[in-house]
Design a protein around this motif. Sequence first.
Motif, mmCIF file in Angstrom:
data_model
loop_
_atom_site.group_PDB
_atom_site.id
_atom_site.type_symbol
_atom_site.label_atom_id
_atom_site.label_comp_id
_atom_site.label_asym_id
_atom_site.label_seq_id
_atom_site.Cartn_x
_atom_site.Cartn_y
_atom_site.Cartn_z
ATOM 1 N N VAL A 27 7.258 -1.564 -13.984
ATOM 2 C CA VAL A 27 6.010 -1.390 -13.231
ATOM 3 C C VAL A 27 4.984 -2.430 -13.673
ATOM 4 N N GLY A 28 4.865 -2.635 -14.998
ATOM 5 C CA GLY A 28 3.894 -3.581 -15.520
ATOM 6 C C GLY A 28 4.240 -5.024 -15.226
ATOM 7 N N LEU A 29 5.506 -5.313 -14.906
ATOM 8 C CA LEU A 29 5.917 -6.691 -14.614
ATOM 9 C C LEU A 29 5.619 -7.107 -13.174
ATOM 10 N N GLY A 30 5.281 -6.138 -12.324
ATOM 11 C CA GLY A 30 4.986 -6.458 -10.923
ATOM 12 C C GLY A 30 3.841 -7.447 -10.801
ATOM 13 N N GLY A 31 4.048 -8.499 -10.024
ATOM 14 C CA GLY A 31 2.996 -9.477 -9.786
ATOM 15 C C GLY A 31 2.759 -10.451 -10.919
ATOM 16 N N THR A 32 3.688 -10.543 -11.860
ATOM 17 C CA THR A 32 3.471 -11.433 -13.008
ATOM 18 C C THR A 32 4.133 -12.798 -12.849
ATOM 19 N N ASN A 33 4.940 -12.962 -11.825
ATOM 20 C CA ASN A 33 5.633 -14.242 -11.631
ATOM 21 C C ASN A 33 5.768 -14.521 -10.144
ATOM 22 N N LYS A 34 5.015 -15.476 -9.643
ATOM 23 C CA LYS A 34 5.016 -15.752 -8.203
ATOM 24 C C LYS A 34 6.346 -16.302 -7.706
ATOM 25 N N ASN A 35 7.183 -16.769 -8.636
ATOM 26 C CA ASN A 35 8.469 -17.352 -8.248
ATOM 27 C C ASN A 35 9.606 -16.340 -8.257
ATOM 28 N N SER A 36 9.296 -15.091 -8.595
ATOM 29 C CA SER A 36 10.332 -14.054 -8.643
ATOM 30 C C SER A 36 10.201 -13.130 -7.444
ATOM 31 N N GLY A 37 11.191 -13.169 -6.571
ATOM 32 C CA GLY A 37 11.163 -12.316 -5.389
ATOM 33 C C GLY A 37 11.177 -10.839 -5.736
ATOM 34 N N SER A 38 11.947 -10.467 -6.765
ATOM 35 C CA SER A 38 12.039 -9.061 -7.161
ATOM 36 C C SER A 38 10.705 -8.545 -7.677
ATOM 37 N N LEU A 39 10.058 -9.321 -8.546
ATOM 38 C CA LEU A 39 8.776 -8.895 -9.098
ATOM 39 C C LEU A 39 7.675 -8.920 -8.048
ATOM 40 N N ASN A 40 7.792 -9.822 -7.086
ATOM 41 C CA ASN A 40 6.780 -9.896 -6.025
ATOM 42 C C ASN A 40 6.840 -8.699 -5.090
ATOM 43 N N ASN A 41 7.958 -7.998 -5.088
ATOM 44 C CA ASN A 41 8.087 -6.800 -4.251
ATOM 45 C C ASN A 41 7.567 -5.550 -4.955
ATOM 46 N N LEU A 42 7.162 -5.693 -6.209
ATOM 47 C CA LEU A 42 6.636 -4.559 -6.963
ATOM 48 C C LEU A 42 5.111 -4.539 -6.859
ATOM 49 N N TYR A 43 4.624 -3.899 -5.831
ATOM 50 C CA TYR A 43 3.182 -3.793 -5.633
ATOM 51 C C TYR A 43 2.856 -2.397 -5.101
ATOM 52 N N PHE A 44 1.623 -1.962 -5.373
ATOM 53 C CA PHE A 44 1.176 -0.663 -4.896
ATOM 54 C C PHE A 44 0.703 -0.724 -3.445
ATOM 55 N N PHE A 45 0.033 -1.829 -3.118
ATOM 56 C CA PHE A 45 -0.649 -1.913 -1.825
ATOM 57 C C PHE A 45 -0.530 -3.336 -1.289
#
Length: 252
Positions: A27-45
């Motif tokens: 959860v805390g890794l969401g939005g921490t790397n603009k080049n990671s598609g998986s992490l970019n999909n971890l957002y609340f809104f």
Amino acid sequence: MGKAGRFACIFTPMAMTIASLICLIIVGLGGTNKNSGSLNNLYFFRANTTDINVKPGDLNIPQNALTDAFLNRTTDVVKDALDVKDFYHVSLWNYCAGDFDNGTDKVTYCSPRKNEFWFNPIDLWGLNNYSNIEQLFSEQLRDGLNAYRVAAKWMFIAYVIAVVATIVEIFVGIFALFSRIGSLATTIVSTISSLFIVGFALTATILYSVLLGSFNEALEKYNVRGSLGRDMYLLAVQLMLLLRQEQQNQIR
């Protein structure tokens, strides 16, 4: 009870605790790397501003062929001037923004991570000094943003305490192998961890669900739409299921 029996009793709850910690870290890794598609999909809104449109009537400008033609041309100009992207993803620590590229999301920027972060579109788009801000953002949305700011602070604090308590629970759980006092300490820490995990998950779900309603109702006329992040809320459900399983095993 021998060490082998004690180990058998705490193994499953310990495994559930470790799995919960992994979910919290993700959860805390969401939005921490603009080049990671998986992490970019971890957002609340998510705010979709691709088709943003400002009409003369929204700004109390007389509506006629001239103003229609003018605003049809200047909406894109204003969007470029304010650097409004096609979409915004709001995560725990920050937001990420980007544009649509051949029908797919392309994140081009992630803001610096910040404790107690909350997404403020008025500041982001430099509208604080706009004299007609009341016309662009309804009182309902501005009140909703103020409430969101306060709730986001509590949500962040609950998250941090949940992570720390879960880590402590793992280490204390090791001592439960050797003594009943360790088992008691583990139960106490586990209760604290569980309370704040539930508090975080419920706050996030309720907070962004309410914000979504206010956001869409207030900005629908500008063709701006909000939505919730599926992957993030699936993680929240997974956290709750792990927590339930852990509690059931502790009772046994």
